[in-house]
Write an enzyme that holds these catalytic residues in place. Structure first.
Site, PDB file in Angstrom:
ATOM      1  N   SER A  85       0.809  -1.228   0.000  1.00 49.14           N
ATOM      2  CA  SER A  85       0.000   0.000   0.000  1.00 49.14           C
ATOM      3  C   SER A  85       0.837   1.270   0.000  1.00 49.14           C
ATOM      4  CB  SER A  85      -0.937   0.005   1.216  1.00 49.14           C
ATOM      5  OG  SER A  85      -0.195   0.012   2.404  1.00 49.14           O
ATOM      6  N   THR A 187      -1.767   3.064   3.508  1.00 51.32           N
ATOM      7  CA  THR A 187      -1.137   4.327   3.928  1.00 51.32           C
ATOM      8  C   THR A 187      -0.323   4.186   5.209  1.00 51.32           C
ATOM      9  OG1 THR A 187      -3.053   5.519   3.054  1.00 51.32           O
ATOM     10  CG2 THR A 187      -1.571   6.787   4.457  1.00 51.32           C
ATOM     11  N   THR A 205       1.506   6.962   0.495  1.00 45.52           N
ATOM     12  CA  THR A 205       0.621   5.864   0.090  1.00 45.52           C
ATOM     13  C   THR A 205       0.651   5.640  -1.421  1.00 45.52           C
ATOM     14  OG1 THR A 205      -1.657   5.042   0.326  1.00 45.52           O
ATOM     15  CG2 THR A 205      -1.419   7.333  -0.290  1.00 45.52           C
ATOM     16  N   ARG A 215      -7.095   9.700 -10.045  1.00 46.72           N
ATOM     17  CA  ARG A 215      -7.776   9.886  -8.750  1.00 46.72           C
ATOM     18  C   ARG A 215      -6.729  10.174  -7.654  1.00 46.72           C
ATOM     19  NH1 ARG A 215      -7.188   7.328  -3.519  1.00 46.72           N
ATOM     20  NH2 ARG A 215      -9.149   7.487  -2.431  1.00 46.72           N
ATOM     21  N   GLY A 217      -6.300  10.735  -3.449  1.00 42.21           N
ATOM     22  CA  GLY A 217      -6.963  10.570  -2.150  1.00 42.21           C
ATOM     23  C   GLY A 217      -6.600  11.683  -1.179  1.00 42.21           C
ATOM     24  N   ASP A 218      -6.740  11.374   0.093  1.00 41.76           N
ATOM     25  CA  ASP A 218      -6.495  12.377   1.140  1.00 41.76           C
ATOM     26  C   ASP A 218      -5.011  12.572   1.453  1.00 41.76           C
ATOM     27  OD1 ASP A 218      -6.736   9.606   2.125  1.00 41.76           O
ATOM     28  OD2 ASP A 218      -6.089  10.498   4.029  1.00 41.76           O
ATOM     29  N   THR A 238      -5.952   7.502   7.679  1.00 41.96           N
ATOM     30  CA  THR A 238      -5.800   6.364   6.768  1.00 41.96           C
ATOM     31  C   THR A 238      -7.199   5.879   6.419  1.00 41.96           C
ATOM     32  OG1 THR A 238      -4.913   4.110   6.526  1.00 41.96           O
ATOM     33  CG2 THR A 238      -5.502   4.791   8.749  1.00 41.96           C
ATOM     34  N   GLY A 239      -7.323   5.219   5.282  1.00 40.87           N
ATOM     35  CA  GLY A 239      -8.644   4.746   4.873  1.00 40.87           C
ATOM     36  C   GLY A 239      -9.119   5.459   3.618  1.00 40.87           C
ATOM     37  N   GLY A 241      -9.924   7.870   1.124  1.00 40.82           N
ATOM     38  CA  GLY A 241      -9.559   9.278   1.048  1.00 40.82           C
ATOM     39  C   GLY A 241     -10.723  10.214   0.800  1.00 40.82           C
TER      40      GLY A 241
END
Ligand code: GLY
Length: 325
Positions: A85, A187, A205, A215, A217-218, A238-239, A241
């Site tokens: 990851s 992440t 990540t 795309r 993410g956060d 984490t998770g 985003g």
């Protein structure tokens, strides 16, 4: 002249009273206390955080700064081909390419980030270069790659036989599922506090597995994946985003701590906000937070999230509390 003197005495009185009140308020909020840990504190997401924290401690022990520590700590995970990851051997996007996101934030409020960076093993170090060598915060895609090369980073194919195999498997059905389920590790985010009570953070990540090309993410978004305010504390996420970005997750947690929430309560409130707006059945999101007093906490949507803690020079793995019981 008399009036001026009276005004001066009056203003000086107000200033002294305000200072006293603000000190009292800060004391109540716990801002001015530095941690009691013997040695620095490190907190990182998931069990891969154990290795990262150990490296961060080693960095401090060999004379590195808190910023060096949070960078070096997560670099270990970026270089691990078995970790699917982050960095080398990370999960590919929908076209089979490994596109990495990372950000770093220092105790003086400076920060740097990269997103959709390909063929560079250490996005966290490129993010630090963005912070230190440019007037910008975030560089993307080819621009980030060209910048990395100009700074001496070497091109490297990050696909491993494992990541290629996973992609081939996924390609059979090519189902686009923008979810991170409860089993997925994703992440590495790290928070660190040095011996002087200064707080630093990093996050890196490969993002959502088989994500749509482009795309983001956060994790490279300051305020979503990571936020540090050295007066208050720091938070990292984490998770999934998208869910984290929608509530500016890490920034919200730091603001809640500013207003007196403990780290765990602040993380829980952020998770509750996500749960109010979204169907959380199939998404995992987790936050970890550290405040200026060296208190820490975490909270996740589902069970299964854990984080590594280094305190008093000892490192352990802690299971997070969670919303869904
Ligand atoms: N938290 C990583 C991502 O959603 O990409």
């Amino acid at each position: 002249m008399k009036n001026q003197r009276r005004n001066f005495i009056f203003n000086a009185g107000i200033a002294t009273a305000s200072l006293f009140l603000s000190k009292k308020l800060n004391k109540k909020r716990g801002f001015q206390y530095f941690h009691k840990s013997k040695g620095p504190i490190f907190l990182s997401t998931w069990d891969h955080g154990i290795e990262a924290n150990k490296e961060a401690l080693k960095t401090i022990d060999s004379g590195g700064s808190g910023l060096d520590a949070v960078e070096q700590g997560v670099r270990i995970i970026e270089s691990d081909p078995e970790n699917t990851s982050v960095g080398l051997g990370g999960m590919p996007d929908s076209t089979g390419k490994i596109a990495l996101d990372a950000c770093i934030m220092s105790s003086d409020g400076s920060c740097g980030a990269v997103c959709m960076l390909e063929n560079i093993e250490h996005p966290i170090s490129v993010a630090r270069k963005v912070m230190e060598d440019t007037p910008h915060v975030l560089l993307a895609a080819e621009g980030a790659y060209d910048f990395a090369i100009s700074k001496g980073f070497k091109k490297k194919n990050l696909n491993t036989s494992n990541s290629k195999k996973s992609y081939r498997e996924w390609k059979k059905e090519s189902k686009y599922k923008p979810i991170i389920n409860v089993e997925n590790h994703d992440t590495i985010g790290m928070l660190g506090m040095d011996d002087n009570g200064n707080i630093f953070g990093s996050c890196t990540t490969s993002g959502l597995a088989f994500k749509r090309r482009g795309r983001i993410g956060d994790s490279p978004i300051i305020g979503a994946g990571l936020f540090i305010d050295n007066e208050v504390g720091g938070a990292v996420a984490t998770g999934l985003g998208e869910s984290i970005i929608k509530i500016a997750g890490s920034a919200i947690i730091v603001e809640l701590m500013r207003h007196g929430y403990s780290p765990i309560d602040a993380c829980k409130e952020a998770v509750l906000r996500i749960s109010k707006n979204e169907d959380i059945e199939n998404i995992q999101v987790a936050f970890i937070a550290l405040n200026k007093s060296g208190e820490y906490g975490a909270y996740s949507v589902h069970p299964g999230f854990n984080y590594a803690l280094t305190e008093n020079r000892k490192t352990s793995l802690i299971d997070s509390d969670h919303l869904r019981k």
